[in-house]
Design a protein around this motif. Sequence first.
Motif, PDB file in Angstrom:
ATOM      1  N   VAL A  27       0.841  -1.198   0.000  1.00 35.14           N
ATOM      2  CA  VAL A  27       0.000   0.000   0.000  1.00 35.14           C
ATOM      3  C   VAL A  27       0.875   1.246   0.000  1.00 35.14           C
ATOM      4  CG1 VAL A  27      -1.652   1.351   1.355  1.00 35.14           C
ATOM      5  CG2 VAL A  27      -1.934  -1.113   1.166  1.00 35.14           C
ATOM      6  N   GLY A  28       0.544   2.180  -0.902  1.00 35.64           N
ATOM      7  CA  GLY A  28       1.255   3.451  -0.947  1.00 35.64           C
ATOM      8  C   GLY A  28       2.546   3.427  -1.725  1.00 35.64           C
ATOM      9  N   GLN A  29       2.952   2.257  -2.226  1.00 36.25           N
ATOM     10  CA  GLN A  29       4.183   2.189  -3.003  1.00 36.25           C
ATOM     11  C   GLN A  29       3.916   2.507  -4.476  1.00 36.25           C
ATOM     12  OE1 GLN A  29       5.988  -1.730  -2.374  1.00 36.25           O
ATOM     13  NE2 GLN A  29       7.528  -0.777  -1.063  1.00 36.25           N
ATOM     14  N   LEU A  30       4.970   2.963  -5.140  1.00 35.99           N
ATOM     15  CA  LEU A  30       4.942   3.113  -6.591  1.00 35.99           C
ATOM     16  C   LEU A  30       5.901   2.080  -7.169  1.00 35.99           C
ATOM     17  CD1 LEU A  30       5.034   6.400  -8.645  1.00 35.99           C
ATOM     18  CD2 LEU A  30       6.275   4.377  -9.386  1.00 35.99           C
ATOM     19  N   ALA A  31       5.362   1.211  -8.007  1.00 33.00           N
ATOM     20  CA  ALA A  31       6.165   0.185  -8.661  1.00 33.00           C
ATOM     21  C   ALA A  31       6.285   0.525 -10.137  1.00 33.00           C
ATOM     22  CB  ALA A  31       5.525  -1.192  -8.495  1.00 33.00           C
ATOM     23  N   ALA A 203      10.192   5.708  -8.269  1.00 35.65           N
ATOM     24  CA  ALA A 203       9.589   4.452  -7.808  1.00 35.65           C
ATOM     25  C   ALA A 203      10.214   3.965  -6.507  1.00 35.65           C
ATOM     26  CB  ALA A 203       9.742   3.379  -8.884  1.00 35.65           C
ATOM     27  N   ASP A 204       9.428   3.188  -5.769  1.00 36.43           N
ATOM     28  CA  ASP A 204       9.941   2.461  -4.607  1.00 36.43           C
ATOM     29  C   ASP A 204      10.563   1.142  -5.034  1.00 36.43           C
ATOM     30  OD1 ASP A 204       8.916   4.250  -2.438  1.00 36.43           O
ATOM     31  OD2 ASP A 204       7.002   3.695  -3.337  1.00 36.43           O
ATOM     32  N   GLY A 218      13.002  -5.574  -7.355  1.00 28.29           N
ATOM     33  CA  GLY A 218      13.632  -5.158  -6.107  1.00 28.29           C
ATOM     34  C   GLY A 218      13.545  -3.661  -5.926  1.00 28.29           C
ATOM     35  N   PRO A 219      14.156  -3.127  -4.861  1.00 28.45           N
ATOM     36  CA  PRO A 219      14.144  -1.678  -4.638  1.00 28.45           C
ATOM     37  C   PRO A 219      14.678  -0.939  -5.867  1.00 28.45           C
ATOM     38  CG  PRO A 219      15.009  -2.813  -2.707  1.00 28.45           C
ATOM     39  CD  PRO A 219      14.881  -3.846  -3.790  1.00 28.45           C
TER      40      PRO A 219
END
Length: 236
Positions: A27-31, A203-204, A218-219
């Motif tokens: 939740v809340g991440q940008l991929a 992005a995260d 990955g990160p």
Amino acid sequence: MSLVVSNLSVSHGAISALRGIDFSVEVGQLAAVIGANGAGKTTLLRTLSGLKDAISGNATWKDREILGKRPDELVRRGISHVSEGKSVIPELSVKENLILGGIWRGKKSDTAEAINEVVELFPRLGERMSQSANTLSGGERQMLAIGRALVSRPKLLLLDEPSLGLAPIVIEQIFQTIDQLRHRLGLTVLLVEQNAMSALEIADIGVIINLGEVVATGPANELINDPALRAAYLGY
């Protein structure tokens, strides 16, 4: 986890488009989903938004299956898809396009309030509400496409190539806007892009797809700094 894609495979007739795709986004991440033309990125978004059927695998949003559901059902569940170059109806005005974004909302007052919020985010759209969408610049049209998706008040935003065909300065503005939106609205974003560096910088996490398969995930900062991945897939 919010969005979990597990062993997802999709075909176009006899052609295998995606094979055993696995990744997850909190939740809340940008991929950022990165890959060359034909890698399967757009097919992935179309499958997650109900426009394309999978042949196997699972995809869940907040622990509920989303594969095989109708697009309108997924919009009601908070999933909005901004497709590549197709999310604006050129013959309609800016206002009419935004109103369409609220077509699944119960009350007109809710849609009007959501449109006001979009205009606050994109003041330029407020100045052009009566203009037809085909009179907008490329950057303005992309703002309208994103704005229309936001009128449905999504929690998961699927963005397909928002930088396509835009000038470099406009691309930078669009990516800054996407980054601001997800922080301001608490959105989870799945961003499909050929513009690898610009996408990974905001992005995260990154998901690199090649010929229908995930070759790295990955990160985002780790992917950017991996010399082998940079040379093979990121183009620098």
